[in-house]
Design an enzyme around this catalytic site. Structure first.
Site, PDB file in Angstrom:
ATOM      1  CB  CYS A   1      -3.471  11.175  12.086  1.00 12.93           C
ATOM      2  SG  CYS A   1      -3.014   9.100  12.037  1.00 12.93           S
TER       3      CYS A   1
ATOM      4  NE  ARG B   1       1.138   9.995  10.580  1.00 13.70           N
ATOM      5  CZ  ARG B   1       0.747   8.776   9.687  1.00 13.70           C
ATOM      6  NH1 ARG B   1      -0.428   8.454  10.065  1.00 13.70           N
ATOM      7  NH2 ARG B   1       1.500   8.423   8.702  1.00 13.70           N
TER       8      ARG B   1
ATOM      9  CG  ASP C   1       3.658   1.515   9.511  1.00 12.66           C
ATOM     10  OD1 ASP C   1       3.329   2.266  10.207  1.00 12.66           O
ATOM     11  OD2 ASP C   1       4.055   1.700   8.371  1.00 12.66           O
TER      12      ASP C   1
ATOM     13  CE  LYS D   1      -1.522   1.600   3.929  1.00 12.68           C
ATOM     14  NZ  LYS D   1      -1.280   3.072   4.217  1.00 12.68           N
ATOM     15  CG  ASN D   2       2.638   2.661   3.596  1.00  6.68           C
ATOM     16  OD1 ASN D   2       1.380   2.928   3.308  1.00  6.68           O
ATOM     17  ND2 ASN D   2       3.229   2.536   4.682  1.00  6.68           N
TER      18      ASN D   2
ATOM     19  NE  ARG E   1      -6.686   4.210   6.159  1.00  9.55           N
ATOM     20  CZ  ARG E   1      -5.780   5.012   6.857  1.00  9.55           C
ATOM     21  NH1 ARG E   1      -5.917   5.080   8.161  1.00  9.55           N
ATOM     22  NH2 ARG E   1      -4.811   5.217   6.233  1.00  9.55           N
TER      23      ARG E   1
END
Ligand code: UD1
Length: 420
Positions: A116, A121, A307, A22-23, A399
């Protein structure tokens, strides 16, 4: 609202396919704005964040054809430069359109991403770097309003702190700027390397790829024409399945994975007693009967990824002894702690440190997901908790995890998606 019902105590076995990252897909999609030619992306993960960014590209006037893993984007007729709040507020990474829109169209308006759950952030470093490249930036009505009527100008950017998104925005902005942009203290994540290679595929000169010193020679306003791009495997999804095998004392094999991208994760799993075998594009893992405790400090790549912090906390919860986990990137990224404690974990927090005292067993409970990776930590805990765990608010999971429940069920987990 959907939730996951998980019955703990079932071993996993078999092979699991790792989806595209995803990133990595997000900056690659944002980079499509730099091009006025059709551009094909393959191996996209089938997750909500990707659909959100593709919708934004569509709203900007791009033409998007998308099935589950492939997208063809044609931005030759892009006719809007306003990234609206309704989309940007759904996903912080939408800020990645700022650099490409500004460098291609010389002006844009992008909604501020806002707060967030995992910390403040801010985007100050993105804005400061673009200003150094000649942009005039104002914040008005919740929008970043940026213009550079003569185009952006290459310059020397020094980031005070390593920022993944900031580095990506500057690389994209620099690729169509005038002259050379150098970035000192650039992020080195594999996702940054993929973005650089994509831009290189359009003939742009970039040196220092994969290091903290990048130099990009821009095209002076000429749009780019990219080669087809295959998204790299998701290292965080891979790490999460490795943790699933570790916590469930199971033996599984991950396919389509890049072991070089997850050395820090593999190293910690081996220290906890897992047996790991690296094959070509695959990793076999066997979780031990008793996990050993671990000390972890999160840091930028190639260090241990923030993460993966929540998932390791879940497995440390049933290790034999006390683990110490320090979160150095995001100040609020411990919201999974109270939920893991609801499953019977014994975790104490002080500032950015968590002390995890391993317990003999976890017990099923109702828990609530608070952010993307925290959600997967709760699923991991549930795999070994006695009885039933219901994980609520799984829109966070959707997500970023491609078919998590389907992949786990195929490995033998008892997991069902249900509606409230
Ligand atoms: C990216 C990842 C995210 C990961 C994070 C750190 C994507 C889509 N997301 O997020 O999954 O957890 O990297 O590896 O790739 N900061 C500032 N000012 C700025 C920008 C950042 O102070 O202008 C701070 C942040 O608050 C944070 C740190 O710098 O404390 C690192 O953030 P950054 O690397 O920018 O993370 P993201 O790109 O948002």
């Amino acid at each position: 609202m959907d939730y996951l019902e998980i019955e703990g105590g079932h071993k996993l076995q078999g092979r699991v396919n790792i989806s595209g990252a995803k990133n990595s897909a997000l900056p690659v999609i944002a980079a499509s704005i730099l091009s006025d030619k059709p551009f094909k992306i393959t191996n996209l993960p089938n997750v909500v964040d990707i659909r959100t960014l593709l919708k934004l590209v569509d709203m900007l006037g791009g033409k998007v054809e998308h099935d589950n893993t492939t997208a063809i984007i044609d931005n030759s007729s892009m006719n809007s430069t306003k990234a609206v709040y309704e989309i940007v507020s759904q996903m912080r990474a939408s800020i990645l359109v700022l650099g490409p829109l500004l460098t291609r169209f010389k002006h844009c308006e992008v909604s501020l991403p806002g707060g967030c759950a995992i910390g403040q952030r801010p985007i100050d470093m993105h804005l400061k770097a673009l200003e150094a490249m000649g942009a005039k930036i104002e914040i008005k009505g919740g929008y970043v309003q940026a213009e550079a009527p003569k185009g952006l100008q290459g310059t020397k950017i020094v980031f005070d702190k390593i920022t993944v998104g900031g580095t990506e925005n500057v690389i994209m902005a620099a690729s169509m700027a005038k002259g050379v942009t150098t970035i000192t203290n650039a992020a080195k994540e594999p996702e940054i390397v993929q973005l650089c290679e994509l831009i290189q595929s359009a003939g742009v000169e970039i040196t220092g790829v994969g290091t903290s010193e990048l130099s990009i020679t821009g095209t002076n306003g000429k749009p780019l024409a990219f080669q087809e791009c295959k998204i790299i495997p998701d290292r965080i999804e891979a790490g999460t399945y490795l943790c699933a095998a570790a916590i469930a004392n199971s033996e599984i094999t991950l396919e389509n994975v890049e072991s070089n991208h997850i050395k820090a994760i593999l190293d910690k799993l081996e220290s906890m007693g897992c047996t790991i075998k690296i094959e070509e594009n695959a990793i076999a893992i066997k979780g031990p009967k008793k996990l050993k405790p671990i000390n972890i400090t999160t840091s930028e790549y190639p260090g241990f990824p923030t993460d993966m912090q929540a998932q390791f906390m879940a497995i440390a919860a049933i290790a034999q002894g006390e683990s110490i986990i320090e979160e150095r990137l995001f100040e609020n990224r411990f919201m999974h702690v109270s939920e893991l404690n609801r499953l019977g974990a014994d975790i104490w927090l002080k500032g950015s440190l968590a002390a995890v005292r391993g317990v003999k067993e976890l017990n099923g409970a109702d828990v609530m997901a608070t952010d993307l990776r925290a959600s997967s930590a709760l699923v991991l805990g549930a795999l070994v908790a006695n009885g039933i765990t219901n994980v609520r608010r799984i829109y966070h999971l959707d997500r970023g995890y491609d078919n998590l429940e389907g992949k786990l069920a195929k490995l033998g987990a008892r997991i069902k998606r249900k509606k409230e």
